[in-house]
Design a protein around this motif. Structure first.
Motif, mmCIF file in Angstrom:
data_model
loop_
_atom_site.group_PDB
_atom_site.id
_atom_site.type_symbol
_atom_site.label_atom_id
_atom_site.label_comp_id
_atom_site.label_asym_id
_atom_site.label_seq_id
_atom_site.Cartn_x
_atom_site.Cartn_y
_atom_site.Cartn_z
ATOM 1 N N PRO A 270 14.555 -5.695 2.229
ATOM 2 C CA PRO A 270 13.440 -6.483 1.725
ATOM 3 C C PRO A 270 12.023 -5.656 1.426
ATOM 4 C CG PRO A 270 14.647 -7.909 2.950
ATOM 5 C CD PRO A 270 15.238 -6.725 3.162
ATOM 6 N N GLU A 271 11.934 -4.847 2.760
ATOM 7 C CA GLU A 271 10.617 -4.193 2.669
ATOM 8 C C GLU A 271 10.496 -3.131 1.701
ATOM 9 O OE1 GLU A 271 12.602 -4.545 5.302
ATOM 10 O OE2 GLU A 271 11.341 -6.151 6.522
ATOM 11 N N PHE A 272 11.694 -2.360 1.306
ATOM 12 C CA PHE A 272 11.926 -1.490 0.394
ATOM 13 C C PHE A 272 11.329 -2.127 -0.968
ATOM 14 C CE2 PHE A 272 14.074 0.910 -2.855
ATOM 15 C CZ PHE A 272 13.657 2.461 -2.483
ATOM 16 N N TYR A 273 12.106 -3.279 -1.325
ATOM 17 C CA TYR A 273 11.840 -3.795 -2.671
ATOM 18 C C TYR A 273 10.426 -4.181 -2.645
ATOM 19 C CZ TYR A 273 16.900 -4.704 -3.473
ATOM 20 O OH TYR A 273 18.150 -4.674 -3.649
ATOM 21 N N GLU A 274 9.654 -4.479 -1.678
ATOM 22 C CA GLU A 274 8.158 -4.813 -1.634
ATOM 23 C C GLU A 274 7.364 -3.789 -2.040
ATOM 24 O OE1 GLU A 274 7.256 -6.530 1.877
ATOM 25 O OE2 GLU A 274 8.449 -8.399 1.679
ATOM 26 N N ASP A 275 7.935 -2.533 -1.457
ATOM 27 C CA ASP A 275 7.176 -1.383 -1.625
ATOM 28 C C ASP A 275 7.253 -0.858 -3.103
ATOM 29 O OD1 ASP A 275 5.533 0.866 -0.746
ATOM 30 O OD2 ASP A 275 7.783 2.086 -1.063
ATOM 31 N N LYS A 276 8.465 -1.062 -3.717
ATOM 32 C CA LYS A 276 8.701 -0.517 -5.026
ATOM 33 C C LYS A 276 8.143 -1.501 -5.966
ATOM 34 C CE LYS A 276 10.921 3.117 -4.021
ATOM 35 N NZ LYS A 276 10.314 4.424 -4.517
ATOM 36 N N ILE A 277 7.947 -2.809 -5.704
ATOM 37 C CA ILE A 277 7.333 -3.623 -6.533
ATOM 38 C C ILE A 277 5.725 -3.344 -6.623
ATOM 39 C CG2 ILE A 277 6.729 -6.226 -6.755
ATOM 40 C CD1 ILE A 277 9.429 -6.946 -5.707
ATOM 41 N N ARG A 278 5.300 -2.979 -5.562
ATOM 42 C CA ARG A 278 3.678 -2.509 -5.343
ATOM 43 C C ARG A 278 3.632 -1.352 -6.615
ATOM 44 N NH1 ARG A 278 4.729 -3.013 0.154
ATOM 45 N NH2 ARG A 278 3.850 -5.037 1.020
ATOM 46 N N ASP A 279 4.576 -0.210 -6.322
ATOM 47 C CA ASP A 279 4.490 0.725 -7.169
ATOM 48 C C ASP A 279 4.404 0.362 -8.795
ATOM 49 O OD1 ASP A 279 4.357 2.420 -5.228
ATOM 50 O OD2 ASP A 279 6.205 3.069 -5.058
ATOM 51 N N ILE A 280 5.219 -0.601 -8.850
ATOM 52 C CA ILE A 280 5.511 -1.071 -10.374
ATOM 53 C C ILE A 280 4.079 -1.689 -10.840
ATOM 54 C CG2 ILE A 280 6.657 -3.023 -11.951
ATOM 55 C CD1 ILE A 280 9.295 -2.212 -10.385
ATOM 56 N N ILE A 281 3.696 -2.688 -9.989
ATOM 57 C CA ILE A 281 2.513 -3.222 -10.210
ATOM 58 C C ILE A 281 1.282 -2.330 -10.688
ATOM 59 C CG2 ILE A 281 0.796 -4.749 -9.250
ATOM 60 C CD1 ILE A 281 2.899 -6.403 -7.802
ATOM 61 N N ASN A 282 1.279 -1.189 -9.585
ATOM 62 C CA ASN A 282 0.509 -0.238 -9.883
ATOM 63 C C ASN A 282 0.427 0.414 -11.075
ATOM 64 O OD1 ASN A 282 -1.004 -0.525 -7.429
ATOM 65 N ND2 ASN A 282 0.205 1.024 -6.307
ATOM 66 N N GLN A 283 1.596 0.460 -11.728
ATOM 67 C CA GLN A 283 1.761 1.082 -12.985
ATOM 68 C C GLN A 283 1.537 0.271 -14.171
ATOM 69 O OE1 GLN A 283 2.466 4.476 -13.443
ATOM 70 N NE2 GLN A 283 2.676 4.943 -11.298
ATOM 71 N N VAL A 284 1.772 -1.075 -13.856
ATOM 72 C CA VAL A 284 1.315 -2.006 -14.805
ATOM 73 C C VAL A 284 -0.175 -2.133 -14.863
ATOM 74 C CG1 VAL A 284 1.356 -4.247 -15.318
ATOM 75 C CG2 VAL A 284 3.461 -3.301 -14.652
ATOM 76 N N ASP A 285 -0.898 -1.968 -13.856
ATOM 77 C CA ASP A 285 -2.311 -1.851 -13.613
ATOM 78 C C ASP A 285 -2.714 -0.750 -14.569
ATOM 79 O OD1 ASP A 285 -2.375 -4.406 -12.256
ATOM 80 O OD2 ASP A 285 -2.802 -3.252 -10.484
ATOM 81 N N ARG A 286 -2.274 0.410 -14.235
ATOM 82 C CA ARG A 286 -2.370 1.795 -14.874
ATOM 83 C C ARG A 286 -2.440 1.635 -16.668
ATOM 84 N NH1 ARG A 286 0.053 7.669 -14.036
ATOM 85 N NH2 ARG A 286 -1.228 8.854 -15.400
ATOM 86 N N LEU A 287 -1.294 0.740 -17.001
ATOM 87 C CA LEU A 287 -0.976 0.575 -18.399
ATOM 88 C C LEU A 287 -2.120 -0.545 -18.911
ATOM 89 C CD1 LEU A 287 2.829 0.011 -18.876
ATOM 90 C CD2 LEU A 287 1.056 1.677 -20.023
ATOM 91 N N ASP A 288 -2.408 -1.618 -18.048
ATOM 92 C CA ASP A 288 -3.374 -2.425 -18.675
ATOM 93 C C ASP A 288 -4.921 -1.779 -18.740
ATOM 94 O OD1 ASP A 288 -4.186 -5.269 -18.925
ATOM 95 O OD2 ASP A 288 -5.270 -4.907 -17.246
#
Length: 456
Positions: A270-288
């Motif tokens: 679960p900790e790995f998923y949380e870390d990767k999801i944070r990365d995805i959110i950062n990339q989405v913020d970058r796109l936004d």
């Protein structure tokens, strides 16, 4: 109608008006000169006649002199001169032989010499009437002298015929000559059209050949060349903008895709998923952020945004904005200093100015050093607001390009400092929109100063 024909037509119309005026003046001058010449002949004849006419009381005494026997007074057909003398009662006391039984109309109360036109047996004549006076100055009769206008009429008639015939002929010749001259004159224009029609998006490097003479065609060709250069530059910028935008959008999308592919390969903690999801959110913020900045640029360049300037108290305005910047600055322990007097006032669009300062201060924090400082300094004498930092600075080679779209001073797009190179481009365009002059000075490892100069 073709352009050369229009030129020829306008030239011909102008020539027709001028020529008509000249012909009218010529005819009027010749006519007046001819009649003046006839009148002079009559006056000369009058001087000769009056040498042999005397007035005594109420009688007209006529002496015999050779003038009466001249052919011109006897013949009607060859340059005749007619004489008639009447007394105060209107009785003809003498007339030349060529007058036969005719009599001139005259004015019995004529007080001075006068000239007029008439006809005699179908022949046009010019007449002069002169009062005959006695020794006391009393008018006791009238002398009338007439000369034929036949030669004058022939001359004026021939002149009129020549002018009327030559007028249309000259206009036709003028139109043909003007059309030929216009054709020769606009030949370079056809060459310009031919060359300009061959310019397209695939060969924007084509330029019009400049004429040897620095005339209007030279200016036209030079202006078209300058226009093509601007269009070529704009197209290159557009292509570069499209490529850079595609790259900037593709980078976070690729990162998101790569992260998701890693997640579906096998079961993770679960900790790995949380870390990767944070990365995805950062990339989405970058796109936004990227899409938001692209939208700002599109609105500015399309002219949708207008500067709604108003008077702004600078210190409260900056104090309110600082509250938004402090959380970001605290991540690097950067202190924000507002050095602005309480009475400082500027004239600007509040929303645009907020976006300008937000980009400049965010950049100052982003490229600043840990435990650094950012200063917002107002200069009342110069009416400038400076954003100063003590960060990594910008090298001289990069300074001329920092306001270009997608330009970043860090060489790699995968730099640890996030950004897409649109912030300063937006700053520049918003400043120009408000007629705010922006200047930048920077030294590597010493920091940068961005200065906004406001108009009064």
């Amino acid at each position: 109608m073709k352009f050369k024909n229009r030129i020829a037509l306008f030239n011909t119309i102008a020539t027709a008006v001028i020529t008509a005026l000249v012909f009218i003046v010529i005819y009027a001058v010749v006519n007046k000169t001819a009649y003046s010449h006839l009148d002079d002949d009559i006056l000369l004849e009058k001087e000769e006649v009056f040498k042999y006419i005397k007035g005594f009381k109420d009688e007209i005494i006529i002496h015999n002199f050779p003038e009466w026997d001249e052919v011109e007074h006897k013949e009607v057909n060859v340059n005749p001169t007619f004489l008639q003398i009447v007394d105060a009662q209107g009785t003809v006391v003498f007339h030349s032989e060529n007058l036969l039984n005719d009599q001139f109309l005259f004015s019995p109360n004529n007080q001075q010499e006068k000239f007029y036109d008439s006809e005699l047996t179908g022949q046009k004549i010019r007449l002069g009437q002169f009062p005959i006076k006695n020794e006391k100055g009393k008018i006791i009769g009238q002398l009338t002298i007439a000369v034929s206008q036949k030669e004058l009429f022939v001359i004026l008639n021939n002149l009129l015929v020549v002018l009327l015939i030559s007028f249309p002929i000259m206009l036709i010749v003028q139109y043909v000559a003007s059309s030929f001259a216009a054709s020769k004159a606009i030949r370079p224009v056809h060459q310009l059209i031919k060359t300009a029609s061959g310019i397209s998006g695939s060969n924007m490097n084509t330029r019009l050949t400049l004429p040897t003479r620095r005339d209007e065609l030279y200016e036209l060709a030079n202006t078209i060349n300058e226009l093509v250069i601007r269009i070529e530059k704009s197209m290159k910028q557009q292509k570069q903008f499209t490529g850079d935008a595609s790259h900037e959008i593709r980078t976070p999308l690729a990162a998101i895709r790569g992260t998701l592919e890693v997640l579906i390969r096998k079961q993770r903690e679960p900790e790995f998923y949380e870390d990767k999801i944070r990365d995805i959110i950062n990339q989405v913020d970058r796109l936004d952020t990227l899409l938001d900045q692209l939208l700002h640029l599109a609105r500015i360049e399309s002219g949708v945004i207008f500067a709604n300037k108003e008077s702004i108290l600078l210190l409260p305005f900056l104090t309110e904005l600082t509250k938004k910047w402090i959380p970001v600055a605290d991540l690097k322990n950067i202190k924000i200093h507002v050095e602005t007097p309480i009475e400082a006032t500027i004239f600007a669009d509040k929303m645009c100015l907020e976006l300008i300062l937000d980009n400049l201060v965010t950049n100052a924090i982003k490229y600043g050093n840990f435990n650094g400082h950012v200063f917002l300094i107002w200069n009342a004498a110069l009416k400038t607001l400076s954003v100063k930092d003590d960060g990594i600075g910008i090298s001289d080679e990069h300074l001329p390009n920092i306001f270009d779209n997608f330009y970043r001073t860090d060489e790699s797009r995968s730099s640890s400092i996030q950004g897409n190179g649109l912030g300063l481009s937006i700053v520049k365009k918003l400043a120009e929109l408000q007629h705010i002059k922006i200047d930048v000075k920077s030294q590597l490892e010493k920091g940068s100063i961005f200065t906004l100069q406001f108009t009064t």
